[in-house]
Design a protein around this motif. Structure first.
Motif, PDB file in Angstrom:
ATOM      1  N   VAL A  60      21.896  50.681  -8.276  1.00  0.00           N
ATOM      2  CA  VAL A  60      22.577  51.252  -9.437  1.00  0.00           C
ATOM      3  C   VAL A  60      22.777  50.197 -10.517  1.00  0.00           C
ATOM      4  N   THR A  61      23.164  49.001 -10.098  1.00  0.00           N
ATOM      5  CA  THR A  61      23.371  47.916 -11.065  1.00  0.00           C
ATOM      6  C   THR A  61      22.095  47.601 -11.823  1.00  0.00           C
ATOM      7  N   GLU A  62      20.971  47.516 -11.100  1.00  0.00           N
ATOM      8  CA  GLU A  62      19.692  47.226 -11.768  1.00  0.00           C
ATOM      9  C   GLU A  62      19.323  48.330 -12.757  1.00  0.00           C
ATOM     10  N   ALA A  63      19.585  49.576 -12.374  1.00  0.00           N
ATOM     11  CA  ALA A  63      19.305  50.688 -13.286  1.00  0.00           C
ATOM     12  C   ALA A  63      20.175  50.601 -14.532  1.00  0.00           C
ATOM     13  N   HIS A  64      21.440  50.252 -14.362  1.00  0.00           N
ATOM     14  CA  HIS A  64      22.339  50.153 -15.508  1.00  0.00           C
ATOM     15  C   HIS A  64      21.915  49.042 -16.456  1.00  0.00           C
ATOM     16  N   ILE A  65      21.459  47.924 -15.914  1.00  0.00           N
ATOM     17  CA  ILE A  65      20.953  46.848 -16.776  1.00  0.00           C
ATOM     18  C   ILE A  65      19.753  47.341 -17.573  1.00  0.00           C
ATOM     19  N   LYS A  66      18.843  48.035 -16.890  1.00  0.00           N
ATOM     20  CA  LYS A  66      17.631  48.551 -17.549  1.00  0.00           C
ATOM     21  C   LYS A  66      18.000  49.548 -18.657  1.00  0.00           C
ATOM     22  N   ILE A  67      18.905  50.464 -18.363  1.00  0.00           N
ATOM     23  CA  ILE A  67      19.326  51.459 -19.357  1.00  0.00           C
ATOM     24  C   ILE A  67      19.992  50.773 -20.543  1.00  0.00           C
ATOM     25  N   PHE A  68      20.830  49.795 -20.272  1.00  0.00           N
ATOM     26  CA  PHE A  68      21.506  49.049 -21.336  1.00  0.00           C
ATOM     27  C   PHE A  68      20.492  48.338 -22.229  1.00  0.00           C
ATOM     28  N   GLU A  69      19.556  47.649 -21.616  1.00  0.00           N
ATOM     29  CA  GLU A  69      18.569  46.900 -22.392  1.00  0.00           C
ATOM     30  C   GLU A  69      17.670  47.832 -23.200  1.00  0.00           C
ATOM     31  N   ASP A  70      17.274  48.963 -22.608  1.00  0.00           N
ATOM     32  CA  ASP A  70      16.397  49.890 -23.310  1.00  0.00           C
ATOM     33  C   ASP A  70      17.052  50.504 -24.544  1.00  0.00           C
ATOM     34  N   HIS A  71      18.365  50.561 -24.531  1.00  0.00           N
ATOM     35  CA  HIS A  71      19.062  51.169 -25.663  1.00  0.00           C
ATOM     36  C   HIS A  71      19.720  50.121 -26.569  1.00  0.00           C
ATOM     37  N   ASN A  72      19.266  48.874 -26.396  1.00  0.00           N
ATOM     38  CA  ASN A  72      19.621  47.805 -27.323  1.00  0.00           C
ATOM     39  C   ASN A  72      21.118  47.640 -27.537  1.00  0.00           C
ATOM     40  N   HIS A  73      21.863  47.680 -26.448  1.00  0.00           N
ATOM     41  CA  HIS A  73      23.312  47.515 -26.559  1.00  0.00           C
ATOM     42  C   HIS A  73      23.688  46.049 -26.336  1.00  0.00           C
ATOM     43  N   MET A 122      21.614  67.161  -9.120  1.00  0.00           N
ATOM     44  CA  MET A 122      22.198  65.928  -8.600  1.00  0.00           C
ATOM     45  C   MET A 122      22.596  65.023  -9.760  1.00  0.00           C
ATOM     46  N   ARG A 123      23.626  64.248  -9.524  1.00  0.00           N
ATOM     47  CA  ARG A 123      24.096  63.273 -10.496  1.00  0.00           C
ATOM     48  C   ARG A 123      24.356  61.969  -9.758  1.00  0.00           C
ATOM     49  N   GLY A 124      23.663  60.941 -10.124  1.00  0.00           N
ATOM     50  CA  GLY A 124      23.860  59.615  -9.553  1.00  0.00           C
ATOM     51  C   GLY A 124      22.675  59.116  -8.763  1.00  0.00           C
ATOM     52  N   GLU A 125      22.103  59.982  -7.923  1.00  0.00           N
ATOM     53  CA  GLU A 125      20.981  59.536  -7.087  1.00  0.00           C
ATOM     54  C   GLU A 125      19.743  59.199  -7.915  1.00  0.00           C
ATOM     55  N   GLU A 126      19.559  59.904  -9.035  1.00  0.00           N
ATOM     56  CA  GLU A 126      18.401  59.593  -9.884  1.00  0.00           C
ATOM     57  C   GLU A 126      18.530  58.189 -10.480  1.00  0.00           C
ATOM     58  N   THR A 127      19.767  57.757 -10.745  1.00  0.00           N
ATOM     59  CA  THR A 127      19.986  56.394 -11.243  1.00  0.00           C
ATOM     60  C   THR A 127      19.657  55.383 -10.150  1.00  0.00           C
ATOM     61  N   GLN A 128      20.036  55.702  -8.900  1.00  0.00           N
ATOM     62  CA  GLN A 128      19.651  54.842  -7.777  1.00  0.00           C
ATOM     63  C   GLN A 128      18.142  54.701  -7.688  1.00  0.00           C
ATOM     64  N   MET A 129      17.417  55.797  -7.905  1.00  0.00           N
ATOM     65  CA  MET A 129      15.960  55.753  -7.818  1.00  0.00           C
ATOM     66  C   MET A 129      15.356  54.893  -8.931  1.00  0.00           C
TER      67      MET A 129
END
Length: 331
Positions: free
Chosen positions: A317-330, A140-147
């Motif tokens: 998805v938006t919350e996950a993207h914020i978390k991923i962005f912050e974790d990778h110091n972008h 799967m691609r996408g649903e894991e980001t939702q989770m």
């Protein structure tokens, strides 16, 4: 644009792009399109052999059209913003195929496979492309980001064993234990419904639309009958019963449509009865949530089910993207 990111959910048949204030966790504006990766991939195949063709630049060209539309909508320049992309964009029909992450997969997002694509003159946006996950025989691609996002919005989902039900064209049942995604299954419920109702011999035995309005009592009864029959016989045999329902005037064509829906959703949900999981989450938009709730109720599973609202799923998805962005110091 250091206070903002562009959050992109690029699925097979749909595209969503949001301008997000990462400090306030607010969506400033959004663009939606039916130009999913399948559409863009077909466009790419038609020009792939032309001199100078470059797949990355081609997809980014399509993406930039949406970014420009979003910029026009918000009346602000977006150049320099980081774009976080999840879904089918990392697949064989997407921007670039990335390998799958494996399980167990932490809901912290730390196990996600990511690729950074730096900005250049042609595409002045840095991209963080998020891959999907796999188990022994499913992907799967996408649903894991939702989770990941859902665990941020509803932290309790990581505290006890549960299964998240994500209805859709390819429905997912995702098992979570101890804050990790440990297994999942895919059910082609929505796609099989579309194929049967549009292209099979059964298409003339049904009519109307499914899920676009509250069901009448007779339609509810027909749906529940389908759920019951799904557990009594082989699905391939049960599907043909749609035809005699019409021929013998047992159900109206509209009721028969709901009977067919009940057969397929019932077949999917029956798989949960023997899983030994005492907590289910139904994560769905409102129209699908209604019929899945009926199916769960008919199978005596509703009492152990928590309903996650469409609003929360829309934010996941938006919350996950914020978390991923912050974790990778972008920043």
């Amino acid at each position: 644009m250091q206070n903002f990111i562009l959050s992109c959910d690029w699925g097979t048949s749909s595209f969503r792009l949001k301008l997000v204030d990462i400090h306030r966790h607010q969506v400033v504006a959004e663009i939606r399109s039916a130009e999913g990766t399948a559409v863009v991939y077909n466009k790419w195949k038609s020009v792939e052999q032309l001199p100078g063709s470059n797949r990355l630049h081609f997809y980014f060209g399509e993406l930039q059209k949406h970014i420009e539309a979003l910029s026009h909508k918000t009346l602000q320049p977006l150049t320099g913003a980081t774009v976080i992309i999840s879904g089918m964009a990392s697949s064989s029909i997407g921007i670039k195929e990335l390998p799958y992450a494996t399980m167990p997969f932490s809901l912290s997002g730390n196990d996600a496979i990511l690729e950074i694509i730096e900005s250049d003159r042609k595409f002045p946006f840095s991209v963080l492309l998020v891959s999907g996950i796999r188990n022994r025989n499913d992907v799967m691609r996408g649903e894991e980001t939702q989770m990941i996002g859902l665990s941020l919005l509803s932290p309790e989902i990581g505290k006890s064993p549960l299964v998240c039900i994500l209805p859709g064209t390819h429905a997912k049942h995702i098992e979570i234990r101890d804050g990790k995604l440990v297994d999942f299954e895919t059910f082609m419920t929505g796609e099989i419904f579309q194929v049967i109702s549009r292209y099979s011999i059964l298409k003339d035995s049904i009519s109307g639309n499914s899920g676009d309005r509250p069901l009448q009592k007779e339609e509810v009864n027909a749906f529940q009958l389908g759920v019951v029959h799904s557990g009594e016989t082989n699905l391939l045999n049960a599907l043909f019963s749609v035809r005699p329902n019409d021929l013998f005037y047992l159900l109206t064509k509209q009721e028969n449509l709901n009977y067919l829906s009940g057969l397929l959703i019932g077949s999917e949900l029956n798989s949960l009865k023997n899983r030994g999981i005492n907590h289910l989450l139904l994560c769905s938009e409102d129209n699908l949530s209604r019929v899945y709730k009926l199916g769960l109720q008919q199978l005596d599973l509703l009492e152990k089910t928590t309903i996650i609202s469409a609003e929360i799923m829309d934010r996941a998805v938006t919350e996950a993207h914020i978390k991923i962005f912050e974790d990778h110091n972008h920043y």
